[in-house]
Scaffold this motif. Structure first.
Motif, PDB file in Angstrom:
ATOM      1  N   LEU A 202       0.821  -1.202   0.000  1.00  0.00           N
ATOM      2  CA  LEU A 202       0.000   0.000   0.000  1.00  0.00           C
ATOM      3  C   LEU A 202       0.857   1.254   0.000  1.00  0.00           C
ATOM      4  N   LYS A 203       1.925   1.256   0.796  1.00  0.00           N
ATOM      5  CA  LYS A 203       2.797   2.430   0.849  1.00  0.00           C
ATOM      6  C   LYS A 203       3.417   2.728  -0.508  1.00  0.00           C
ATOM      7  N   ARG A 204       3.660   1.681  -1.292  1.00  0.00           N
ATOM      8  CA  ARG A 204       4.288   1.893  -2.603  1.00  0.00           C
ATOM      9  C   ARG A 204       3.321   2.469  -3.624  1.00  0.00           C
ATOM     10  N   VAL A 205       2.001   2.239  -3.450  1.00  0.00           N
ATOM     11  CA  VAL A 205       1.055   2.685  -4.479  1.00  0.00           C
ATOM     12  C   VAL A 205       0.227   3.893  -4.057  1.00  0.00           C
ATOM     13  N   LEU A 206       0.203   4.204  -2.782  1.00  0.00           N
ATOM     14  CA  LEU A 206      -0.709   5.213  -2.279  1.00  0.00           C
ATOM     15  C   LEU A 206      -0.437   6.575  -2.922  1.00  0.00           C
ATOM     16  N   GLY A 207      -1.413   7.080  -3.645  1.00  0.00           N
ATOM     17  CA  GLY A 207      -1.283   8.380  -4.277  1.00  0.00           C
ATOM     18  C   GLY A 207      -0.359   8.396  -5.473  1.00  0.00           C
ATOM     19  N   LYS A 208       0.045   7.228  -5.992  1.00  0.00           N
ATOM     20  CA  LYS A 208       0.990   7.163  -7.103  1.00  0.00           C
ATOM     21  C   LYS A 208       0.326   6.539  -8.329  1.00  0.00           C
ATOM     22  N   PHE A 209       0.971   6.746  -9.476  1.00  0.00           N
ATOM     23  CA  PHE A 209       0.516   6.092 -10.701  1.00  0.00           C
ATOM     24  C   PHE A 209       1.748   5.809 -11.561  1.00  0.00           C
TER      25      PHE A 209
ATOM     26  N   ALA B 209      -9.610  19.083 -14.203  1.00  0.00           N
ATOM     27  CA  ALA B 209      -8.285  19.431 -13.695  1.00  0.00           C
ATOM     28  C   ALA B 209      -7.536  20.249 -14.740  1.00  0.00           C
ATOM     29  N   ASP B 210      -7.671  19.866 -16.003  1.00  0.00           N
ATOM     30  CA  ASP B 210      -7.032  20.613 -17.076  1.00  0.00           C
ATOM     31  C   ASP B 210      -7.639  22.009 -17.216  1.00  0.00           C
ATOM     32  N   ARG B 211      -8.963  22.115 -17.105  1.00  0.00           N
ATOM     33  CA  ARG B 211      -9.621  23.425 -17.153  1.00  0.00           C
ATOM     34  C   ARG B 211      -9.156  24.305 -15.994  1.00  0.00           C
ATOM     35  N   ALA B 212      -9.079  23.730 -14.800  1.00  0.00           N
ATOM     36  CA  ALA B 212      -8.640  24.496 -13.629  1.00  0.00           C
ATOM     37  C   ALA B 212      -7.188  24.938 -13.783  1.00  0.00           C
ATOM     38  N   LEU B 213      -6.332  24.056 -14.320  1.00  0.00           N
ATOM     39  CA  LEU B 213      -4.935  24.421 -14.535  1.00  0.00           C
ATOM     40  C   LEU B 213      -4.830  25.593 -15.503  1.00  0.00           C
ATOM     41  N   ASN B 214      -5.572  25.549 -16.593  1.00  0.00           N
ATOM     42  CA  ASN B 214      -5.524  26.650 -17.549  1.00  0.00           C
ATOM     43  C   ASN B 214      -6.033  27.945 -16.928  1.00  0.00           C
ATOM     44  N   ALA B 215      -7.066  27.854 -16.093  1.00  0.00           N
ATOM     45  CA  ALA B 215      -7.568  29.052 -15.411  1.00  0.00           C
ATOM     46  C   ALA B 215      -6.506  29.609 -14.469  1.00  0.00           C
ATOM     47  N   PHE B 216      -5.833  28.721 -13.742  1.00  0.00           N
ATOM     48  CA  PHE B 216      -4.752  29.155 -12.859  1.00  0.00           C
ATOM     49  C   PHE B 216      -3.639  29.837 -13.650  1.00  0.00           C
ATOM     50  N   LEU B 217      -3.217  29.254 -14.762  1.00  0.00           N
ATOM     51  CA  LEU B 217      -2.124  29.814 -15.546  1.00  0.00           C
ATOM     52  C   LEU B 217      -2.511  31.155 -16.155  1.00  0.00           C
ATOM     53  N   ASP B 218      -3.767  31.311 -16.553  1.00  0.00           N
ATOM     54  CA  ASP B 218      -4.235  32.595 -17.076  1.00  0.00           C
ATOM     55  C   ASP B 218      -4.137  33.684 -16.008  1.00  0.00           C
ATOM     56  N   VAL B 219      -4.575  33.357 -14.779  1.00  0.00           N
ATOM     57  CA  VAL B 219      -4.496  34.333 -13.693  1.00  0.00           C
ATOM     58  C   VAL B 219      -3.037  34.605 -13.343  1.00  0.00           C
ATOM     59  N   CYS B 220      -2.238  33.551 -13.316  1.00  0.00           N
ATOM     60  CA  CYS B 220      -0.818  33.692 -12.992  1.00  0.00           C
ATOM     61  C   CYS B 220      -0.126  34.652 -13.953  1.00  0.00           C
TER      62      CYS B 220
ATOM     63  N   GLY C 130       0.569  15.112  -9.303  1.00  0.00           N
ATOM     64  CA  GLY C 130      -0.195  14.930  -8.071  1.00  0.00           C
ATOM     65  C   GLY C 130      -0.316  16.208  -7.270  1.00  0.00           C
ATOM     66  N   ARG C 131       0.799  16.934  -7.118  1.00  0.00           N
ATOM     67  CA  ARG C 131       0.757  18.147  -6.304  1.00  0.00           C
ATOM     68  C   ARG C 131      -0.019  19.254  -7.005  1.00  0.00           C
ATOM     69  N   THR C 132       0.095  19.324  -8.326  1.00  0.00           N
ATOM     70  CA  THR C 132      -0.692  20.316  -9.065  1.00  0.00           C
ATOM     71  C   THR C 132      -2.178  19.999  -8.947  1.00  0.00           C
ATOM     72  N   HIS C 133      -2.529  18.744  -9.138  1.00  0.00           N
ATOM     73  CA  HIS C 133      -3.934  18.331  -9.010  1.00  0.00           C
ATOM     74  C   HIS C 133      -4.489  18.711  -7.648  1.00  0.00           C
ATOM     75  N   ASN C 134      -3.773  18.361  -6.592  1.00  0.00           N
ATOM     76  CA  ASN C 134      -4.274  18.628  -5.249  1.00  0.00           C
ATOM     77  C   ASN C 134      -4.362  20.119  -4.968  1.00  0.00           C
TER      78      ASN C 134
ATOM     79  N   SER D 270      -6.075  15.002 -21.216  1.00  0.00           N
ATOM     80  CA  SER D 270      -5.574  15.806 -20.098  1.00  0.00           C
ATOM     81  C   SER D 270      -4.289  15.169 -19.589  1.00  0.00           C
ATOM     82  N   ARG D 271      -3.172  15.722 -20.020  1.00  0.00           N
ATOM     83  CA  ARG D 271      -1.874  15.096 -19.787  1.00  0.00           C
ATOM     84  C   ARG D 271      -1.608  14.881 -18.297  1.00  0.00           C
ATOM     85  N   GLY D 272      -1.291  13.655 -17.941  1.00  0.00           N
ATOM     86  CA  GLY D 272      -0.943  13.328 -16.563  1.00  0.00           C
ATOM     87  C   GLY D 272      -2.143  13.163 -15.657  1.00  0.00           C
ATOM     88  N   PHE D 273      -3.057  14.114 -15.715  1.00  0.00           N
ATOM     89  CA  PHE D 273      -4.251  14.032 -14.876  1.00  0.00           C
ATOM     90  C   PHE D 273      -5.104  12.823 -15.249  1.00  0.00           C
ATOM     91  N   GLY D 274      -5.067  12.411 -16.527  1.00  0.00           N
ATOM     92  CA  GLY D 274      -5.827  11.236 -16.938  1.00  0.00           C
ATOM     93  C   GLY D 274      -5.339   9.976 -16.262  1.00  0.00           C
TER      94      GLY D 274
END
Length: 488
Positions: free
Chosen positions: A136-143, A256-267, A307-311, A376-380
């Motif tokens: 479990l420790k090896r897979v938790l939150g990973k892909f 997640a991809d839509r939110a990332l683009n919104a974040f980058l636009d504001v950034c 993972g960190r961007t998604h969260n 959606s790269r990575g998030f998928g």
């Protein structure tokens, strides 16, 4: 699904405590005997326990314990009742709820509970010893992103599911949301409420949807925030949906991809954003970072960034930290130098696999991950692999609920983030407004996961709805109280 929803990869509660199922007792609720909470609990709360049937198909059979917490109304003389809450997950402890507004706290007792299998309620016991937790420790939150990682990941997840099958006992087969909804109805009755007032976040919205269709006549006011589409969750909208992993089917990766683009636009427009670089396409800068880490991972990996961007995208308040993390990763700063307070807590329960239709062929997950990554790269991949334990899950729950979803009820209020929700996509909330028998959607003009306590407009709507049943006007859009890079 935490800050938002708990990662679905953690489909079991991390406990080696013995599973305690009480013998048969009277099936009728007898009220709630509130008393002091355990030492170290959140101040201001009362606590209690209530016993419910392990199986509602055998209501006089063995019992399990549900642990509750109550934040009493500040105006007890004029108290108007009880609001029950669920914070999401599934698998999040919920006794000590974070949900309240000043108005609701004054008028209502606010009651949370640890669902069956979770926290201080009767727990699921998946591991006989610490050694069994290593996979479990090896897979938790990973892909995985390579063939070698994929082979190891599938083997570890298979072993996690097998450990639950060996150790969990009878409760593992009775964790469906339908049983949690029946528990919630017992709590409502024990509290003396004729109808249910309820606020649910994320998975808590699915619990509310199941409750509304099992007990439509007992719906008083259900506020469902960060809405799960109940058909996408349970079975899929078309027969082909059964061949797609549940966590891909929900489609959170697209938002997640839509939110990332919104974040980058504001950034790009805000000098307070550390990732900002005038004259540079920030999405291209982000993709170049992923290209480098995919080819040559270092202290920070491709999976770390995803993972960190998604969260972080679950709350606009994380914008400064996300920008600092991405800029640090771009400059190849060490992982230890990057502050990421937005990483999600991990835990969970067997509820997901009890509730959802999934392929039984584990090879469906890599195929679905590659397809989702094209949108959606990575998030998928991140989303898809969350439900891999369901390929190996050793039990099912005969009480699982799969519809209908449109039973007539009192009005239900839905809340969602219009600029993208990486956990429960906005498109799913819009579908759910049409799916349920009587629902109204209120939109927060922001990205993130959950709208309550982020906007005075949203909170005023919650006050009016949960206290008096008043719905906002159709198609209402609320503004957030803060811009993404504002100090909180």
């Amino acid at each position: 699904m935490t800050t938002s929803r708990v990662r679905i990869a953690a489909l079991i509660t991390l406990t080696t405590a013995a599973l305690a199922i009480a013998p048969a007792a009277s099936a009728a609720p007898k009220g709630i005997d509130w008393g002091p909470c355990p030492a170290g609990s959140r101040p201001g709360y009362d606590c209690a326990e209530i016993q419910v049937p392990l199986s509602y198909q055998d209501p006089n059979g063995p019992r399990v314990t549900i642990a509750l917490g109550r934040l009493p109304a500040t105006d007890q003389k004029n108290k108007r009742g009880t609001i029950f809450t669920n914070p999401g997950g599934p698998g999040n402890p919920g006794r000590f709820t974070k949900f309240q507004t000043p108005s609701l706290h004054r008028q209502f007792d606010i009651v949370g509970f640890d669902p069956r299998g979770v926290g201080a309620s009767t727990p699921v016991h998946c591991f006989a010893n610490d050694a069994e937790t290593e996979p479990l420790k090896r897979v938790l939150g990973k892909f995985p992103i390579t063939a070698e990682q994929e082979t190891r990941h599938l083997a570890d997840v298979r072993e996690v599911a097998a450990s639950c099958g060996r150790n969990a006992g009878p409760l593992l087969g009775h964790l469906s949301t339908a049983n949690v909804a029946r528990d919630l109805d017992r709590l409502r009755e024990a509290a003396g409420e004729a109808k249910l007032r309820y606020y649910g976040l994320s998975y808590g919205t699915y619990l509310g949807e199941v409750y509304a269709n099992l007990f439509p006549q007992r719906v008083g006011a259900l506020a469902l925030d960060a809405v799960d589409d109940p058909i996408a969750w349970s079975t899929g909208h078309r027969p082909a949906g059964a061949k797609v992993p549940f966590s891909t089917r929900l489609g959170g990766f697209r938002d997640a991809d839509r939110a990332l683009n919104a974040f980058l636009d504001v950034c790009a427009a805000d000098v307070r954003c550390a990732f900002r670089e005038p004259g540079t396409d920030l999405r291209a800068k982000y993709d170049a970072l992923l290209d480098r880490l995919e080819a040559a991972p270092g202290a920070i990996t491709y999976q770390d960034v995803i993972g960190r961007t998604h969260n972080a995208l679950t709350d606009e308040a994380n914008s400064r930290s996300l920008a600092e993390f991405l800029q640090g990763a771009t400059k190849q700063a060490s992982a230890k130098a990057i502050v990421t307070p937005f990483d999600s807590a991990l835990g969970g329960g067997g509820t997901i696999c009890a509730d959802t239709t999934n392929p039984r062929d584990p090879a469906a997950w890599p195929r679905a991950a590659r397809e989702a990554d094209r949108a959606s790269r990575g998030f998928g991949s991140y989303d898809t692999y969350l439900s891999l334990p369901c390929a190996f899950w050793p039990v099912s729950d005969p009480a699982r609920y799969t519809g209908p979803w449109n039973r007539p009820t009192a009005p239900i209020l839905l809340l969602a983030n219009g600029k993208g929700d990486p956990e429960t996509p906005y498109a799913g909330a819009k579908r759910t407004e049409r799916i349920l028998g009587n629902a109204r959607l209120l939109t927060l003009d922001a990205w993130g996961h959950g709208a309550a306590n982020r906007s005075a407009c949203v909170d005023a709507a919650l006050d009016g709805y949960l206290a008096y049943g008043r719905l906002p006007a159709r198609d209402t859009v609320c503004a957030p109280d803060h811009a993404p890079f504002d100090a909180r």
